[in-house]
Design a protein around this motif. Structure first.
Motif, PDB file in Angstrom:
ATOM      1  N   ASN A 225       0.854  -1.183   0.000  1.00  0.00           N
ATOM      2  CA  ASN A 225       0.000   0.000   0.000  1.00  0.00           C
ATOM      3  C   ASN A 225       0.890   1.233   0.000  1.00  0.00           C
ATOM      4  O   ASN A 225       1.763   1.379   0.855  1.00  0.00           O
ATOM      5  CB  ASN A 225      -0.918  -0.007   1.223  1.00  0.00           C
ATOM      6  CG  ASN A 225      -1.877   1.172   1.230  1.00  0.00           C
ATOM      7  OD1 ASN A 225      -1.493   2.297   1.519  1.00  0.00           O
ATOM      8  ND2 ASN A 225      -3.133   0.903   0.911  1.00  0.00           N
ATOM      9  N   MET A 226       0.676   2.125  -0.959  1.00  0.00           N
ATOM     10  CA  MET A 226       1.574   3.265  -1.116  1.00  0.00           C
ATOM     11  C   MET A 226       1.533   4.207   0.093  1.00  0.00           C
ATOM     12  O   MET A 226       2.570   4.709   0.534  1.00  0.00           O
ATOM     13  CB  MET A 226       1.241   4.052  -2.384  1.00  0.00           C
ATOM     14  CG  MET A 226       2.212   5.195  -2.637  1.00  0.00           C
ATOM     15  SD  MET A 226       1.862   6.165  -4.094  1.00  0.00           S
ATOM     16  CE  MET A 226       2.153   4.956  -5.368  1.00  0.00           C
ATOM     17  N   LEU A 227       0.347   4.470   0.641  1.00  0.00           N
ATOM     18  CA  LEU A 227       0.242   5.378   1.785  1.00  0.00           C
ATOM     19  C   LEU A 227       0.982   4.815   2.997  1.00  0.00           C
ATOM     20  O   LEU A 227       1.690   5.549   3.704  1.00  0.00           O
ATOM     21  CB  LEU A 227      -1.227   5.627   2.124  1.00  0.00           C
ATOM     22  CG  LEU A 227      -2.037   6.390   1.072  1.00  0.00           C
ATOM     23  CD1 LEU A 227      -3.486   6.531   1.521  1.00  0.00           C
ATOM     24  CD2 LEU A 227      -1.427   7.763   0.805  1.00  0.00           C
ATOM     25  N   VAL A 228       0.822   3.512   3.242  1.00  0.00           N
ATOM     26  CA  VAL A 228       1.537   2.879   4.361  1.00  0.00           C
ATOM     27  C   VAL A 228       3.037   2.894   4.106  1.00  0.00           C
ATOM     28  O   VAL A 228       3.829   3.152   5.010  1.00  0.00           O
ATOM     29  CB  VAL A 228       1.038   1.430   4.560  1.00  0.00           C
ATOM     30  CG1 VAL A 228       1.844   0.738   5.656  1.00  0.00           C
ATOM     31  CG2 VAL A 228      -0.449   1.422   4.905  1.00  0.00           C
ATOM     32  N   PHE A 229       3.435   2.640   2.858  1.00  0.00           N
ATOM     33  CA  PHE A 229       4.851   2.644   2.500  1.00  0.00           C
ATOM     34  C   PHE A 229       5.460   4.026   2.732  1.00  0.00           C
ATOM     35  O   PHE A 229       6.544   4.135   3.311  1.00  0.00           O
ATOM     36  CB  PHE A 229       5.023   2.237   1.038  1.00  0.00           C
ATOM     37  CG  PHE A 229       6.445   2.298   0.553  1.00  0.00           C
ATOM     38  CD1 PHE A 229       7.333   1.276   0.821  1.00  0.00           C
ATOM     39  CD2 PHE A 229       6.895   3.393  -0.184  1.00  0.00           C
ATOM     40  CE1 PHE A 229       8.650   1.337   0.389  1.00  0.00           C
ATOM     41  CE2 PHE A 229       8.204   3.461  -0.619  1.00  0.00           C
ATOM     42  CZ  PHE A 229       9.082   2.432  -0.341  1.00  0.00           C
TER      43      PHE A 229
END
Length: 245
Positions: A225-229
């Motif tokens: 997940n880009m936001l979590v990354f």
């Protein structure tokens, strides 16, 4: 039309091609020592010194203008203006600045330090006060960490098919042998190309991408997940820069 001849400093040849004939019947095009492409200044040695100086010059103009009205602005408004006018310049194409000498990175870091002084005021920091605690308080990643952030994010997009093909083709996920040791059971590493013959080559994405990505903790590299990354990546680089969260 501008033409740039790229050479290494130690192998510089003063008798290099001074003009290039594009087509019969056309006037020759003289080579330039510095050319601009998509807002980035490239010189014949790919040191990006002119580009860094251009960023610093532009940022200092904005800083001088902001200091005039700083007393009329609150913290949040000054922060928004700093991000819009100055950090946008520092972050634009900053992946190209990977592994630049400290003397050039230091120029950009001084600009960021000046932004912190503008936000908190000279009375709070002091004329000779240490700026690092205030960079930490403002949650500003230092320049080198901002460059690593951009490269790591670009690598994430390539791995998850979110980047253009010309970037995705530059990196490749490391293959696993049929029989491997327990220490090799990491399926989220990138293949590292062999050591190049020229120092400048190590700064291209196919080299710096795997170098930055493979140094990230396992739990960050396994994010899908880009936001979590992004959140985990910034926290990791923040700790790397300042030691604590």
């Amino acid at each position: 039309t501008e033409v740039l001849t790229v050479q290494m400093k130690k192998n510089f040849n003063p008798h290099t091609i001074e003009a290039i004939q594009l087509d019969s019947g056309m006037e020759p095009v003289e080579t330039s020592k510095v050319v601009k492409s998509l807002g980035v200044l490239f010189n014949e040695h790919l040191t990006f010194e002119e580009h860094v100086n251009s960023i610093v010059k532009c940022a200092n103009v904005h800083l001088r203008n902001l200091r005039v009205i700083a007393s009329k602005l609150d913290y949040e408004l000054k922060r928004q203006l700093v991000h819009c006018l100055i950090f946008s310049k520092l972050d634009y194409c900053n992946g190209l600045l990977y592994d630049l000498p400290d003397c050039l990175i230091r120029k950009l870091q001084k600009v960021q330090n000046s932004c912190a002084r503008l936000l908190f005021g000279q009375d709070v920091i002091g004329k000779w006060g240490h700026v690092t605690p205030f960079l930490k308080k403002a949650h500003f990643l230092p320049i080198r960490q901002r460059i690593e952030y951009k490269i790591a994010l670009m690598s994430f997009k390539c791995i998850n098919n979110m980047a253009p093909d010309y970037l995705t083709k530059c990196i490749k996920v490391k293959g696993q042998p049929t029989k491997c040791l327990r220490t090799e059971e990491d399926y989220f590493l990138l293949e590292t190309p062999s050591v190049p013959n020229y120092r400048r080559t190590e700064r291209c994405f196919s080299f710096c991408g795997p170098a930055v990505w493979n140094c990230l903790p396992y739990d960050i590299r396994t994010c899908n997940n880009m936001l979590v990354f992004k959140k985990k990546l910034k926290s990791h680089l923040f700790i790397k820069a300042f030691g604590t969260t």
